[in-house]
Design a protein around this motif. Structure first.
Motif, PDB file in Angstrom:
ATOM      1  N   LEU A  73       0.795  -1.194   0.064  1.00 57.72           N
ATOM      2  CA  LEU A  73       0.108   0.237  -0.102  1.00 57.72           C
ATOM      3  C   LEU A  73       0.904   1.465   0.058  1.00 57.72           C
ATOM      4  O   LEU A  73       0.554   2.274  -0.362  1.00 57.72           O
ATOM      5  CB  LEU A  73      -0.964   0.049   1.076  1.00 57.72           C
ATOM      6  N   GLN A  74       2.035   1.291   0.626  1.00 61.04           N
ATOM      7  CA  GLN A  74       2.904   2.306   0.549  1.00 61.04           C
ATOM      8  C   GLN A  74       3.369   2.580  -0.723  1.00 61.04           C
ATOM      9  O   GLN A  74       3.526   3.764  -1.199  1.00 61.04           O
ATOM     10  CB  GLN A  74       4.063   2.096   1.805  1.00 61.04           C
ATOM     11  N   PHE A  75       3.988   1.652  -1.227  1.00 58.58           N
ATOM     12  CA  PHE A  75       4.464   1.801  -2.834  1.00 58.58           C
ATOM     13  C   PHE A  75       3.507   2.260  -3.804  1.00 58.58           C
ATOM     14  O   PHE A  75       3.608   3.047  -4.501  1.00 58.58           O
ATOM     15  CB  PHE A  75       4.911   0.245  -3.344  1.00 58.58           C
ATOM     16  N   MET A  76       2.160   1.807  -3.359  1.00 60.11           N
ATOM     17  CA  MET A  76       0.897   2.273  -4.379  1.00 60.11           C
ATOM     18  C   MET A  76       0.599   3.612  -4.188  1.00 60.11           C
ATOM     19  O   MET A  76       0.644   4.322  -5.121  1.00 60.11           O
ATOM     20  CB  MET A  76      -0.381   1.393  -3.932  1.00 60.11           C
ATOM     21  N   THR A  77       0.662   4.118  -2.837  1.00 57.82           N
ATOM     22  CA  THR A  77       0.445   5.457  -2.740  1.00 57.82           C
ATOM     23  C   THR A  77       1.400   6.416  -3.141  1.00 57.82           C
ATOM     24  O   THR A  77       1.215   7.306  -3.628  1.00 57.82           O
ATOM     25  CB  THR A  77       0.090   5.826  -1.207  1.00 57.82           C
ATOM     26  N   GLN A  78       2.734   6.057  -2.687  1.00 61.66           N
ATOM     27  CA  GLN A  78       3.977   6.976  -3.314  1.00 61.66           C
ATOM     28  C   GLN A  78       3.690   6.729  -4.885  1.00 61.66           C
ATOM     29  O   GLN A  78       3.900   7.826  -5.693  1.00 61.66           O
ATOM     30  CB  GLN A  78       5.308   6.272  -2.902  1.00 61.66           C
ATOM     31  N   HIS A  79       3.587   5.710  -5.637  1.00 63.23           N
ATOM     32  CA  HIS A  79       3.551   5.626  -6.926  1.00 63.23           C
ATOM     33  C   HIS A  79       2.443   6.404  -7.758  1.00 63.23           C
ATOM     34  O   HIS A  79       2.825   7.469  -8.578  1.00 63.23           O
ATOM     35  CB  HIS A  79       3.330   4.212  -7.481  1.00 63.23           C
ATOM     36  N   GLY A  80       1.248   6.402  -6.963  1.00 60.12           N
ATOM     37  CA  GLY A  80       0.213   7.256  -7.746  1.00 60.12           C
ATOM     38  C   GLY A  80       0.456   8.823  -7.411  1.00 60.12           C
ATOM     39  O   GLY A  80       0.249   9.599  -8.189  1.00 60.12           O
ATOM     40  N   MET A  81       0.895   9.173  -6.243  1.00 59.45           N
ATOM     41  CA  MET A  81       1.226  10.650  -5.954  1.00 59.45           C
ATOM     42  C   MET A  81       2.452  11.017  -6.963  1.00 59.45           C
ATOM     43  O   MET A  81       2.396  12.121  -7.366  1.00 59.45           O
ATOM     44  CB  MET A  81       1.462  10.591  -4.552  1.00 59.45           C
ATOM     45  N   ILE A  82       3.542  10.284  -6.998  1.00 60.75           N
ATOM     46  CA  ILE A  82       4.655  10.652  -7.686  1.00 60.75           C
ATOM     47  C   ILE A  82       4.112  10.940  -9.184  1.00 60.75           C
ATOM     48  O   ILE A  82       4.501  11.899  -9.669  1.00 60.75           O
ATOM     49  CB  ILE A  82       5.663   9.729  -7.563  1.00 60.75           C
ATOM     50  N   MET A  83       3.263   9.969  -9.716  1.00 65.29           N
ATOM     51  CA  MET A  83       3.432   9.968 -11.223  1.00 65.29           C
ATOM     52  C   MET A  83       2.255  11.468 -11.479  1.00 65.29           C
ATOM     53  O   MET A  83       2.496  12.232 -12.519  1.00 65.29           O
ATOM     54  CB  MET A  83       2.387   8.509 -11.679  1.00 65.29           C
ATOM     55  N   ILE A  84       1.154  11.436 -10.726  1.00 66.50           N
ATOM     56  CA  ILE A  84       0.289  12.637 -11.004  1.00 66.50           C
ATOM     57  C   ILE A  84       0.986  13.912 -10.641  1.00 66.50           C
ATOM     58  O   ILE A  84       0.779  14.695 -11.389  1.00 66.50           O
ATOM     59  CB  ILE A  84      -1.133  12.608 -10.378  1.00 66.50           C
ATOM     60  N   VAL A  85       1.294  14.071  -9.461  1.00 66.54           N
ATOM     61  CA  VAL A  85       1.644  15.263  -9.022  1.00 66.54           C
ATOM     62  C   VAL A  85       3.325  15.668  -9.377  1.00 66.54           C
ATOM     63  O   VAL A  85       3.513  16.609 -10.265  1.00 66.54           O
ATOM     64  CB  VAL A  85       1.531  15.726  -7.420  1.00 66.54           C
ATOM     65  N   TYR A  86       4.143  14.680  -9.089  1.00 71.06           N
ATOM     66  CA  TYR A  86       5.539  15.325  -9.165  1.00 71.06           C
ATOM     67  C   TYR A  86       6.151  14.775 -10.196  1.00 71.06           C
ATOM     68  O   TYR A  86       7.282  15.495 -10.737  1.00 71.06           O
ATOM     69  CB  TYR A  86       6.444  14.673  -7.864  1.00 71.06           C
ATOM     70  N   LEU A  87       5.707  13.877 -11.028  1.00 73.85           N
ATOM     71  CA  LEU A  87       6.133  13.847 -12.329  1.00 73.85           C
ATOM     72  C   LEU A  87       5.267  14.490 -13.419  1.00 73.85           C
ATOM     73  O   LEU A  87       5.697  15.482 -14.226  1.00 73.85           O
ATOM     74  CB  LEU A  87       6.119  12.439 -12.904  1.00 73.85           C
TER      75      LEU A  87
END
Ligand code: HEM
Ligand SMILES: [Cu+2]
Ligand SMILES: [Cu+2]
Lengths: 581, 265
Positions: A73-87
């Motif tokens: 779940l931690q990978f999933m959350t960071q993945h989603g946030m990174i992709m949408i916002v930070y990338l």
């Protein structure tokens, strides 16, 4: 109206001389753009790596013991946030926005160069805060990128519900600051700094897309900020903005009066426009790529601008289509379904116009064009699947299943990434002064395009079956046929290949920076201003002594009576023939 | 070369997508409730969007193949055609109305449970489901989240209506062909009630009561899944639903202890 800029000569733009002021603490929009882009791509690779870890677990459950329900779940959350916002947000606004706005409207730089530099450094700080969460006690938050309370903030209700969530909110707040500085800059620059003759309706669609997305960001980010602050208070100080009376793990928590659904409204009031913040710039970029490489004017320029504006405006009244089964007043469903399906019309108009731009064109299918065409295809499937989720009753069985995962990856993940890839290949020669390798670019496209379909299309089918998203494992659920195990393994293998193929892209660009063939000033024979700079890459201050003057729209390709198939915006009406090469 | 290849790949993608959809390997699980209308809406939406998917991608493939750059080819200047744009908008709007109109009608059914429906309460918590039936009086007793400290359901045991309520930890038994309103509460965080075969879905939200309704139309045992991320063991938050004949259901219900028998005042 366009403005004659107050300093036509370069004397106010002293070229920075030291290494630090030139490449690190630079106030030159082009350098800042490259800093933004490189940083975003690096975090993007972290996000990609996290998707590999998730896919390994889903494809081969039990084989990789270091992945457990918590860190999944931690990978999933960071993945989603990174992709949408930070990338995506950072690359499209901070990267393309910074590089292209001044060059495409004929300005020497952004309206506020210092603020612009500050925006990048603030963004970098937000990235570091985000990644720092991997190293704090409890790790990053695992509450999903939506960070829904109560689980995101109550002690032990979800992974990382202490330091993880705090860092996440802090990082988002800092990002909002960075985005606001950038957004104000982009909006002001577009409104105030256009060169003589560059009317709004002569601007390339890239600038329109970024401009409208920046306006959206300025209106949407505050909702995220406010929601985040209230979450943080609920987490740190025991307030109850979003927390009703609860009994967690057998204990009454002594909170009272809050409402979890209030958070969802705040989040999606930001979250829905956010998907347009990402897709509008990509749409703009794609439009310019298609016109240039098809050697044709974009079909229905005015309709394109109006539909972007319409998408943006209606985009602020559709947010609760993410909340059809949240427990909000069920009558809201009628309005939010109607508004959502109305947005489909301007989106469809854009798709038709892209297709009509190709019609009777002369399509040069080089790498940027391939990605642009790939975008049309993934946007079609992504957009059409949105019609299922927007039509409230059809959303009921599909909500929170893999159908949603397939839909948003296709429409905002893959499509927006294709916009970035296409744009990067397209403007690389201008930004670097060298050509990339076409062969490697094409290889990158083919693996990524076909792979994306193979990864995300089957997910739509899994969603029809009812397979829930955000699941660590599907073992023991009898409703689902065994085929989903094979399918998940297949998707994982393709995801690993597609992920690895991104190294081709990195290698291609890095290698070409040093070894690429020298680029001409205008290798694509494009009409827009950024290709008419005195040097390649453009100098500090962009235009040398004299600012360019614009005489025509951005898409004078294949004019019937012109001797060559493009007429740059700087060519006066009387001199269609004289082209600066 | 690229043009021909891209056209071929696009056509193959269309063929693959259509074949996968029609093969039925990844189709809806067999319906076990009254919500055939939801399935119909899914099919209508699939037909309309599927048609658009095939046509638009075929057009794209054709354009890429037909207008790929070749020696001597020139682009034709063509930037506007208001009539064409208007017609395309009309066709799109028509497609949308075909989906939205009946969709809203079905949704209206979905949010208006029939009056004779029986109510069953589903209580969600990390990471299990429990159930409460109204008992002989047909009324669920009063609850208050503050009472979770006293008993697992937060029931006000002084309420007369609560006395004959039946508490069950699972599975959820339901009578065949009787409309049922599922009344959802959560003790701690967000959860969501979903049985793929029933199609219906609703979140459980702490601090409030939410509802959904359906009529089970098939006997058998089904998986009840939690579909709102609710923490580490979210993926294991499951129970079973047993749909049986009304007679079997009544017999089963009689055997379950009531609140009066299990919770002391
Ligand atoms: C090859 C590329 C990618 C792969 C293989 C991939 C895979 C995944 C997987 C396996 C999940 C978790 C599914 C679940 O357990 O529910 C996920 C979630 C997600 N992904 Fe991706 N992804 C990729 C690229 C992207 C991109 C480019 C975006 C940008 C929009 C993106 C945005 C998200 C979001 C927002 C989530 C949801 C996180 C959440 O549920 O909180 N992904 N992805
Ligand atoms: Cu939305
Ligand atoms: Cu749950």
């Amino acid at each position: 109206m366009a403005h004659a800029v107050s300093h036509p000569t370069q004397e106010h733009h002293h070229e920075p001389t030291s290494f630090w002021s030139r490449y690190i603490f630079s106030q030159d929009h082009k350098v800042i753009a490259i800093q933004y882009m490189i940083t975003a791509l690096i975090v993007g690779f972290v996000g990609l790596f996290l998707s590999w870890l998730m896919r390994l677990q889903l494809g081969f459950p039990g084989e990789f013991n270091f992945i457990n329900p918590n860190n999944y779940l931690q990978f999933m959350t960071q993945h989603g946030m990174i992709m949408i916002v930070y990338l995506l947000t950072a690359a499209l606004l901070g990267g393309f926005g910074n590089y292209l706005i001044p060059l495409m409207i004929g300005a020497r730089d952004m309206a506020f160069p210092f603020l612009n530099m500050l925006s990048y450094w603030t963004y970098l700080a937000s990235v570091l805060l985000l990644l720092a969460a991997f190293f704090v006690p409890g790790g990053p938050t695992g509450a999903g990128w939506t960070l829904y309370p109560p689980q995101s903030v109550l002690p032990n209700a979800s992974p990382g519900s202490e330091w993880g969530i705090r860092l996440m909110i802090l990082s988002l707040a800092v990002f909002v600051a960075a985005g606001t500085m950038g957004g104000l800059n982009y909006v002001t620059t577009v409104l105030q700094m256009r060169t003589r003759g560059m009317t709004l309706m002569r601007m390339p669609l890239t600038v329109w897309g970024i401009f409208i997305a920046s306006v959206l960001a300025l209106f949407a980010f505050p909702a995220l900020f406010v929601g985040g602050v209230m979450l943080l208070l609920d987490n740190l100080f025991g307030t109850s903005f979003f927390i009703p009376v609860v009994n967690l793990l057998g204990k009454q928590l002594g909170r009272e009066g809050g409402n979890p659904i209030l958070y969802q409204h705040l989040f999606w009031y930001f979250g829905h426009p956010e998907v347009y913040i990402v897709i509008l710039p990509a749409m703009g970029v794609i439009s310019d790529l298609l016109a240039t490489h098809a050697r044709k004017p974009i079909f229905g320029y005015k309709a394109m601008v109006i539909s972007m504006a319409a998408i943006a405006a209606i985009g602020f009244v559709v947010w609760a289509h993410h909340m059809f089964v949240s427990g909000m007043n069920p009558y809201f469903g009628f309005w939010f379904a109607i508004a959502t399906l109305i947005i489909a019309i301007p989106s469809a108009v854009k798709t038709y116009n892209w297709l009509l731009t190709l019609w009777k064109g002369n399509l040069h299918l080089n790498t940027p064009m391939l990605f642009a065409i790939g975008f049309i295809s993934t946007f079609i499937i992504g957009g059409l699947t949105g019609l299922f989720l927007g039509n409230v009753i059809v959303d009921v069985p599909l909500h929170d299943t893999y159908f949603v995962t397939g839909h948003f990856h296709l429409v905002m993940g893959v499509s927006a990434i294709f916009g970035i890839f296409g744009g990067l290949y397209h403007w690389f020669p201008k930004a670097v002064g060298r050509m990339y390798s076409e062969a490697l670019g094409k290889l990158h496209f083919w693996v990524t395009f076909v792979g994306s379909y193979l990864i995300f299309f089957p997910m739509l089918g899994e969603g029809f079956l009812g397979v829930p998203r955000r699941y660590f494992s599907f073992r023991g659920i009898e409703s689902f046929p065994d085929i989903i195990n094979d399918l998940n393994a297949f998707i994982t293998v393709v995801a690993l290949i597609v992920g690895a193929a991104q190294l081709i892209f990195v290698f291609n660009l890095v290698w070409s920076v040093f070894k690429g063939r020298k680029a001409e000033a205008n290798p694509w024979r494009a009409t827009t201003l950024e290709w008419q700079t005195p040097t390649t890459p453009p100098p500090h201050g962009n235009w040398g002594e004299q600012l360019p003057v614009v005489y025509r729209g951005a898409y004078d390709y294949s004019l019937p009576d012109a001797p060559q198939d493009y007429v740059p915006q700087t060519v006066p009406p009387s001199e269609k023939a004289r082209v600066r090469v | 070369m690229q043009g021909i290849l891209l056209a071929i790949v696009l056509v193959l993608l269309i063929v693959g997508a259509v074949a996968l959809t029609l093969s039925g390997t990844l189709w809806l699980s067999p319906l076990a409730s009254n919500w055939g209308m939801i399935d119909n809406m899914l099919v209508i939406t699939l037909v309309v969007t599927g048609l658009a998917f095939v046509v638009l991608n075929l057009v794209l493939a054709y354009l890429v193949w037909r207008y790929r750059a070749r020696d001597g080819q020139k682009a034709t200047y063509f930037a506007e055609d208001h009539k064409l744009e208007r017609n395309l908008i009309l066709i799109t709007a028509l497609g949308i109305i075909v989906m939205l109109g009946p969709g809203l009608f079905v949704y209206s059914e979905y949010i208006h449970p029939p009056r004779e429906a029986m109510t069953v309460e589903v209580l969600a918590q990390q990471w299990r489901w429990s159930f409460r039936y109204p008992g002989a009086d047909g009324q669920l007793g009063r609850t208050d989240p503050k009472l979770f400290a006293q008993n697992a359901f937060g029931i006000d045991v002084t309420d007369p209506a609560a006395q004959d309520d039946v508490l069950v930890t699972g599975p959820l038994h339901l009578p065949l062909n009787k409309p049922v309103v599922i009344q959802l509460r959560s003790k701690d965080v967000l959860h969501s009630f979903y049985v793929p075969e029933f199609r219906a879905k609703m979140d459980a939200v702490p601090g409030m009561v939410t509802r959904l309704w359906f009529t089970p139309t098939k006997m058998g045992t089904f998986d009840l899944l939690c579909v709102e991320l609710c923490g580490t063991a979210h993926f294991q938050m499951r129970s079973k639903v047993i749909v049986e004949s009304p007679k079997d259901f009544e017999r089963w219900l009689q055997q379950q202890p009531t609140v009066a028998q299990t919770i002391k005042r």
